[in-house]
Write a protein that holds these residues in place. Structure first.
Motif, PDB file in Angstrom:
ATOM      1  N   VAL A  79       3.677   2.498   3.343  1.00 37.27           N
ATOM      2  CA  VAL A  79       3.273   3.920   4.301  1.00 37.27           C
ATOM      3  C   VAL A  79       2.748   2.655   5.420  1.00 37.27           C
ATOM      4  O   VAL A  79       1.857   1.613   4.975  1.00 37.27           O
ATOM      5  CB  VAL A  79       1.779   4.498   3.706  1.00 37.27           C
ATOM      6  N   MET A  80       2.995   3.084   6.586  1.00 41.03           N
ATOM      7  CA  MET A  80       2.141   2.282   7.909  1.00 41.03           C
ATOM      8  C   MET A  80       1.796   3.339   9.295  1.00 41.03           C
ATOM      9  O   MET A  80       1.700   4.153   8.605  1.00 41.03           O
ATOM     10  CB  MET A  80       3.041   1.161   8.668  1.00 41.03           C
ATOM     11  N   SER A  81      -0.095   2.746   8.868  1.00 39.41           N
ATOM     12  CA  SER A  81      -0.459   3.911  10.219  1.00 39.41           C
ATOM     13  C   SER A  81      -0.381   3.833  11.392  1.00 39.41           C
ATOM     14  O   SER A  81       0.604   3.252  12.028  1.00 39.41           O
ATOM     15  CB  SER A  81      -1.849   3.103   9.734  1.00 39.41           C
ATOM     16  N   TRP A  82      -0.211   4.664  11.858  1.00 40.23           N
ATOM     17  CA  TRP A  82      -0.071   4.365  13.967  1.00 40.23           C
ATOM     18  C   TRP A  82      -1.112   4.660  14.437  1.00 40.23           C
ATOM     19  O   TRP A  82      -1.979   5.949  14.076  1.00 40.23           O
ATOM     20  CB  TRP A  82       0.908   5.934  13.843  1.00 40.23           C
ATOM     21  N   SER A  83      -1.100   4.278  14.856  1.00 37.30           N
ATOM     22  CA  SER A  83      -2.401   4.207  16.713  1.00 37.30           C
ATOM     23  C   SER A  83      -2.545   3.942  17.628  1.00 37.30           C
ATOM     24  O   SER A  83      -1.176   4.277  18.276  1.00 37.30           O
ATOM     25  CB  SER A  83      -3.096   2.967  16.074  1.00 37.30           C
ATOM     26  N   GLY A 106       0.138  18.594   0.615  1.00 39.42           N
ATOM     27  CA  GLY A 106       1.643  17.898  -0.065  1.00 39.42           C
ATOM     28  C   GLY A 106       2.433  17.018   0.700  1.00 39.42           C
ATOM     29  O   GLY A 106       3.265  17.198  -0.141  1.00 39.42           O
ATOM     30  N   LYS A 107       1.909  16.826   1.996  1.00 41.17           N
ATOM     31  CA  LYS A 107       2.868  16.385   2.724  1.00 41.17           C
ATOM     32  C   LYS A 107       2.808  14.585   2.326  1.00 41.17           C
ATOM     33  O   LYS A 107       4.234  14.619   2.252  1.00 41.17           O
ATOM     34  CB  LYS A 107       2.455  16.219   4.186  1.00 41.17           C
ATOM     35  N   SER A 108       2.198  14.369   2.264  1.00 44.98           N
ATOM     36  CA  SER A 108       2.247  12.499   1.988  1.00 44.98           C
ATOM     37  C   SER A 108       2.684  12.929   0.360  1.00 44.98           C
ATOM     38  O   SER A 108       4.178  11.897  -0.207  1.00 44.98           O
ATOM     39  CB  SER A 108       0.834  12.151   1.151  1.00 44.98           C
ATOM     40  N   TYR A 109       2.917  13.738  -0.564  1.00 48.55           N
ATOM     41  CA  TYR A 109       3.333  13.902  -1.751  1.00 48.55           C
ATOM     42  C   TYR A 109       4.936  14.113  -1.685  1.00 48.55           C
ATOM     43  O   TYR A 109       5.549  13.784  -2.552  1.00 48.55           O
ATOM     44  CB  TYR A 109       2.664  14.773  -2.334  1.00 48.55           C
ATOM     45  N   LEU A 110       5.465  14.577  -0.571  1.00 48.20           N
ATOM     46  CA  LEU A 110       6.318  15.067  -0.820  1.00 48.20           C
ATOM     47  C   LEU A 110       6.813  13.894   0.200  1.00 48.20           C
ATOM     48  O   LEU A 110       8.919  12.896  -0.604  1.00 48.20           O
ATOM     49  CB  LEU A 110       6.452  16.189   0.189  1.00 48.20           C
ATOM     50  N   VAL A 111       6.649  12.488   0.438  1.00 49.52           N
ATOM     51  CA  VAL A 111       7.662  11.935   0.826  1.00 49.52           C
ATOM     52  C   VAL A 111       7.897  10.929  -0.273  1.00 49.52           C
ATOM     53  O   VAL A 111       9.072   9.968  -0.367  1.00 49.52           O
ATOM     54  CB  VAL A 111       6.372  11.051   2.161  1.00 49.52           C
ATOM     55  N   PHE A 137      11.271  -3.348   9.489  1.00 46.79           N
ATOM     56  CA  PHE A 137      12.593  -3.399   9.233  1.00 46.79           C
ATOM     57  C   PHE A 137      12.965  -4.890   9.495  1.00 46.79           C
ATOM     58  O   PHE A 137      14.253  -4.698   7.918  1.00 46.79           O
ATOM     59  CB  PHE A 137      12.697  -3.579  11.065  1.00 46.79           C
ATOM     60  N   LEU A 138      12.194  -5.904   9.678  1.00 49.44           N
ATOM     61  CA  LEU A 138      12.556  -6.733   8.280  1.00 49.44           C
ATOM     62  C   LEU A 138      12.942  -7.409   7.230  1.00 49.44           C
ATOM     63  O   LEU A 138      13.329  -7.947   6.330  1.00 49.44           O
ATOM     64  CB  LEU A 138      11.379  -8.330   8.898  1.00 49.44           C
ATOM     65  N   ASP A 139      11.878  -5.620   7.031  1.00 51.43           N
ATOM     66  CA  ASP A 139      12.404  -6.120   4.783  1.00 51.43           C
ATOM     67  C   ASP A 139      12.810  -5.574   4.599  1.00 51.43           C
ATOM     68  O   ASP A 139      13.531  -5.474   3.226  1.00 51.43           O
ATOM     69  CB  ASP A 139      10.433  -5.196   4.950  1.00 51.43           C
ATOM     70  N   GLY A 140      13.892  -4.344   5.321  1.00 50.99           N
ATOM     71  CA  GLY A 140      14.917  -4.159   4.697  1.00 50.99           C
ATOM     72  C   GLY A 140      15.165  -3.041   4.171  1.00 50.99           C
ATOM     73  O   GLY A 140      16.506  -2.498   3.528  1.00 50.99           O
ATOM     74  N   SER A 141      13.877  -2.903   4.308  1.00 49.31           N
ATOM     75  CA  SER A 141      14.299  -0.948   2.684  1.00 49.31           C
ATOM     76  C   SER A 141      14.680   0.371   3.389  1.00 49.31           C
ATOM     77  O   SER A 141      14.784  -0.212   5.382  1.00 49.31           O
ATOM     78  CB  SER A 141      12.768  -0.807   2.656  1.00 49.31           C
ATOM     79  N   THR A 142      14.754   1.401   2.717  1.00 56.20           N
ATOM     80  CA  THR A 142      16.006   2.155   3.887  1.00 56.20           C
ATOM     81  C   THR A 142      14.765   3.016   3.718  1.00 56.20           C
ATOM     82  O   THR A 142      15.397   3.928   4.035  1.00 56.20           O
ATOM     83  CB  THR A 142      16.642   2.692   2.189  1.00 56.20           C
ATOM     84  N   LEU A 143      13.536   2.699   3.911  1.00 56.45           N
ATOM     85  CA  LEU A 143      12.471   4.170   4.141  1.00 56.45           C
ATOM     86  C   LEU A 143      10.973   3.854   4.402  1.00 56.45           C
ATOM     87  O   LEU A 143      10.298   2.260   4.325  1.00 56.45           O
ATOM     88  CB  LEU A 143      12.244   5.292   3.111  1.00 56.45           C
ATOM     89  N   ILE A 144      10.792   3.825   5.503  1.00 63.17           N
ATOM     90  CA  ILE A 144       9.585   3.940   6.487  1.00 63.17           C
ATOM     91  C   ILE A 144       8.817   5.101   6.608  1.00 63.17           C
ATOM     92  O   ILE A 144       9.425   6.456   7.227  1.00 63.17           O
ATOM     93  CB  ILE A 144       9.843   3.389   8.076  1.00 63.17           C
ATOM     94  N   ALA A 145       7.197   5.060   6.086  1.00 62.98           N
ATOM     95  CA  ALA A 145       6.313   6.155   6.135  1.00 62.98           C
ATOM     96  C   ALA A 145       5.611   6.127   7.609  1.00 62.98           C
ATOM     97  O   ALA A 145       4.342   4.801   6.448  1.00 62.98           O
ATOM     98  CB  ALA A 145       6.488   6.544   4.478  1.00 62.98           C
ATOM     99  N   PRO A 190       0.879  -0.827  -0.092  1.00 63.99           N
ATOM    100  CA  PRO A 190       0.168   0.001  -0.029  1.00 63.99           C
ATOM    101  C   PRO A 190       0.494   1.028  -0.159  1.00 63.99           C
ATOM    102  O   PRO A 190       2.466   1.575   0.437  1.00 63.99           O
ATOM    103  CB  PRO A 190      -0.467  -0.370   1.526  1.00 63.99           C
ATOM    104  N   SER A 191       0.651   2.704  -0.619  1.00 66.92           N
ATOM    105  CA  SER A 191       1.097   2.892  -0.901  1.00 66.92           C
ATOM    106  C   SER A 191       0.401   5.217  -0.212  1.00 66.92           C
ATOM    107  O   SER A 191      -1.001   4.214   0.077  1.00 66.92           O
ATOM    108  CB  SER A 191       1.683   4.439  -2.254  1.00 66.92           C
ATOM    109  N   PHE A 192       0.466   5.608  -0.331  1.00 67.03           N
ATOM    110  CA  PHE A 192      -0.264   7.088  -0.393  1.00 67.03           C
ATOM    111  C   PHE A 192      -1.451   6.743  -0.796  1.00 67.03           C
ATOM    112  O   PHE A 192      -1.685   6.311  -1.975  1.00 67.03           O
ATOM    113  CB  PHE A 192       0.279   8.363  -0.049  1.00 67.03           C
TER     114      PHE A 192
END
Length: 866
Positions: free
Chosen positions: A591-595, A572-577, A609-617, A404-406
């Protein structure tokens, strides 16, 4: 670039092909002119299955092979994503008018205000003719780019339906159902025809670039094939013997119906409809003749999921044509060819090659009671294939997944997938051949079997003796190593443990880059951010830091949290990321949500973190953002994670940059000193209606290498210059400060760390701490007090022997409110929470004061000047 041909004749006659129904393949060719087309393209009430037209004329039935010529260029505009609609009707009219193009703009059958759909029809300055000679392939390529070039020029690339770009496409005449007639609109824009020569020139340049890209891909494939078959060059292997016994590759291609074009020195696949001779052949330094195919209709084409991007010898072609391209077909085919051409080879000697057919893969003989040997040989085969790596206590495989993305979109990202026995069995089937003893009276011989599941299970759990290399992160762009050198070779980098999944095409970085090179690179990134409404220069530096941090993340141990906030949704917050992710990862940001359930948040962070990606949003945060797990995820070079559904926990390297977006985003607690904040404010009531004229993400995806190169140039130039004017270190983030922050300030940018002050000032936890300290100073001065004294003020009838200070506390409304803020629970005060607050804030300097602990029992506290 001007596309309107001022000398074009709007009155010229040309042929238009119409069809009675969309299902028809034979149309009526008739002469017409632009004025007649404009008159005929008014809306008609009726069903969708009505008359249709084509931009092209055909020699008989409709199809690519029958194309004769075209006079019109058409763009179908669809709103596939409701959150990202195309420009409105009036805006499209204005764009066409500014471009000076003679065109028809009309709504199509399914158009509604909620799902806008339009069509643009433009006239060419002269007929584009499809040749019948060997240049037809180039003409077909150029034809499909007419609509693409026009869509790019009008800023409609996001909504143009690429499936309708070819001249052979069939499109409905303008029709509309009666219930939606009120939505139907047609506008004829005055102007000039599209300059055909200009379109051909631009498309021709793209054709040459496409040919260059294909030639480079073929050269890499041929070179890789030679390297893989180095062990078989002596001609002694069974594969080499089989290759020598078979007909030549040219004979096989001719027998399979391929046509050879002497001018291009390439072959044309028999099922190709493009007419492009796209199969190259070459003899390698090992003496083996191989082919590389670009034909989509070819089972051995460069995009095949199994055989893609590889060069193929005569064995590949015969097996693919006679037996197919599946794993099972391959095993059957290689044995059949061995029996056909090598009758002296026994069953146990039958070669079982991998998909390259350039060398033998190991045969592992499974004997009950010898599991340890079998597992070790299987691990060696997996090691040789380079499929798996170890990450902490987990076996992983690099993959590309859809996430999933923005705005509800999907994106593809390179990640590590944790291996399970089923995955290992599948991998072993590709890189090794398993056999077991045959059940016969003589007891001799071996029979093939699938890789045993118990072997795969043993491999998965042998963490203590794994031979697989340790991997720290998966990247989708070149990066900077900790020693300052550039990592740009795809694959595993043993020096750093990084896995580079892919690299965009980009110009080389100067060696070494100068400050002038860095300033030019900075201008490239600033141009990309020009339309974002940053409130301050420091906020813009935060965005620049985000780009540099993601691209160059391995160069330092940890990076701050990068936050994007705005007072209004749609700013434009999400668009900037997304722009930052497009540069650093080549895709939209997952993206991930925050509860408010911190346990759930911890699981989501562990998975990321397990995915190993350089970016978490972390997208659209609507509560105070904080927590111990997030603080550790931002600040610690190694993080402890737990797999979902598994009880084990282990540490892995932290190679991630975390982003967070939210409307009036508030940071809480210790995360404030670990965060940078970029504030956007478009100053509009409905900012979501704004349009980005430059389309930053489109610019990145069109030439991603340009922006990756810019980020690498800035950091490399600063490191090469010896890190001059280095700023004072930022606690916990010294490496980032010395590499990214100082590089930006060196180039004249504002200091992104200045935004931390805003985060601390807006922190509700800090604000409550300040208020309670000041209230205690006002109420108690330097006198000692206990938590019981404070609690007495909240009791309706306090103890008979409460101290005079407690009585004073009970009458102090400011103090009561401050205590309620830090330890309140449903109108009362939680004694344990209040005690914990004093313990956690002991000796911390706040507003020039500190809380100190007295001697003796019960515990007493007092506030003193720092």
């Amino acid at each position: 670039m001007k596309f309107a041909a001022e000398w074009g004749d709007l009155a010229r006659r040309f042929e238009l092909t119409t069809f009675a129904h969309t299902r028809d393949n034979v149309g009526l060719r008739q002469w017409t002119c632009w004025a007649e087309v404009c008159a005929d393209f008014g809306h008609v009430v009726g069903d969708k299955d009505g008359p249709a037209f084509s931009c092209a004329t055909f020699d008989g039935t409709r199809g690519v092979a029958r194309l004769v010529g075209r006079d019109l260029v058409v763009i179908d505009i669809d709103a596939a994503d409701a959150s990202h609609p195309p420009p409105g009707f009036e805006e499209l009219v204005a764009r066409l008018s500014r471009a000076g193009i003679a065109a028809i703009l009309h709504t199509t059958f399914s158009h509604t205000p909620e799902t806008p759909r339009f069509r643009i029809i433009a006239l060419l300055s002269k007929t584009f003719t499809f040749p019948v000679d060997e240049s037809r392939a180039e003409a077909l390529f150029i034809d499909k780019h007419f609509s693409r070039i026009l869509a790019d020029a009008l800023g409609l690339a996001d909504w143009a339906d690429a499936s309708k770009f070819g001249a052979e496409s069939l499109m409905l005449m303008p029709r509309c159902p009666e219930e939606r007639l009120r939505y139907a609109r047609t506008e004829v824009i005055e102007g000039y025809p599209l300059c055909l020569d200009t379109l051909i020139e631009i498309a021709g340049q793209r054709w040459q670039e496409e040919k260059r890209r294909r030639d480079e891909a073929a050269a890499r494939a041929f070179k890789a094939a030679e390297t893989r078959s180095a062990a078989a060059r002596d001609g002694g292997s069974l594969i080499a013997r089989l290759r020598d016994a078979m007909p030549s590759l040219a004979e096989v291609l001719h027998a399979q119906g391929y046509r050879y074009f002497e001018r291009d020195r390439r072959w044309l696949h028999p099922a190709s409809t493009s007419g492009e001779p796209g199969v190259m052949t070459a003899v390698g330094s090992d003496g083996v003749e191989r082919s590389f195919s670009h034909h989509a209709s070819d089972p051995l084409c460069g995009s095949h999921p199994v055989f893609g991007a590889k060069a193929h010898d005569v064995i590949d072609h015969v097996i693919a044509s006679e037996f197919g391209t599946s794993d099972a077909a391959w095993q059957i085919g290689i044995r059949a060819l061995a029996r056909r051409y090598l009758p002296d080879v026994g069953p146990s000697e039958t070669p079982v090659p991998d998909h390259d057919a350039d060398g033998e893969i190991p045969i592992i003989r499974y004997v009950p009671g010898d599991l340890s040997r079998v597992v070790e040989e299987a691990e060696h085969a997996l090691m040789k294939a380079g499929i798996f790596f170890r990450r902490g206590a987990v076996l992983v495989r690099p993959e590309v997944e859809r996430r999933p993305s923005f705005h509800g979109n999907k994106t593809e990202i390179a990640v590590f997938r944790c291996a399970d026995p089923t995955m290992v069995v599948d991998a072993l089937a590709r890189c090794a051949h398993f056999e077991k003893p045959a059940r016969s009276k003589s007891g001799d011989g071996w029979v093939p079997i699938d890789p045993p599941e118990k072997v795969a299970k043993s491999i998965v759990v042998r963490q203590d003796v794994w031979p697989f290399p340790q991997v720290t992160a998966i990247l989708s762009s070149p990066t900077i190593r900790p020693d300052g050198t550039v990592l740009d070779t795809p694959g595993y980098d043993a020096a750093t443990g990084l896995y580079l999944a892919s690299t965009p095409a980009m110009a080389p970085i100067p060696a070494p880059p100068s400050k002038e090179d860095a300033l030019a690179a900075l201008d490239v990134l600033l141009e990309l951010l020009a339309e974002f409404p940053f409130v301050s220069d420091e906020g813009k530096s935060v965005a620049l830091s985000g780009i540099l941090s993601v691209v160059c993340r391995p160069a330092f141990q940890v990076a701050p949290l990068h936050c994007i906030t705005a007072p209004t949704p749609g700013s434009g917050k999400s668009y900037l990321v997304d722009v930052i992710a497009a540069i650093g990862t080549g895709s939209h940001a997952p993206v991930m949500s925050w509860s408010d359930q911190m346990a759930e948040n911890e699981k989501r962070l562990d998975g990321a973190f397990l995915d190993g990606s350089t970016l978490i949003a972390i997208d659209n945060v609507s509560i105070d953002l904080g927590g111990d797990k997030l603080c550790m995820a931002v600040e610690r070079p190694r993080v402890r994670v737990r797999r979902l559904g598994v009880s084990d926990a282990f540490e892995i390297e932290n190679r991630t940059v975390i982003f967070a977006t939210g409307n009036n985003l508030t940071l809480s607690g210790d995360i404030t000193r670990r965060s940078l904040i970029a504030n956007l404010d478009p100053g509009q009531e409905r900012p979501e209606l704004r349009q980005f004229a430059a389309k930053p993400t489109d610019a990145v995806f069109a030439d991603r290498g340009r922006y990756v190169r810019a980020a690498l140039t800035i950091v490399s130039a600063y490191i090469s210059a010896g890190r001059p004017d280095k700023l004072p270190p930022l606690a916990s983030f010294e490496g980032w400060s010395d590499t990214v922050r100082s590089a930006l300030v060196w180039l004249g940018c504002a200091d992104p760390v200045a935004t931390m002050l805003r985060a601390i000032g807006d922190d509700p936890v800090h604000a409550a701490r300040v208020e309670l300290i000041l209230a205690l100073v006002e109420a108690a001065g330097t006198a000692e007090f206990s938590t019981a004294d404070l609690l007495a003020g909240f009791q309706r009838t306090g103890p008979v022997n409460i101290s005079p200070l407690a009585v004073s506390f009970s009458q102090d409304l400011r103090l009561r409110a401050a205590i309620q803020e830090v330890a309140g629970a449903k109108g009362d005060i939680n004694r344990d929470a209040l005690t914990t607050w004093f313990r956690d804030n002991q000796d911390r300097i706040v507003a020039g004061y500190r809380v100190v602990k007295g001697k003796g029992r019960p515990t007493k506290w007092r506030v003193v000047r720092a």
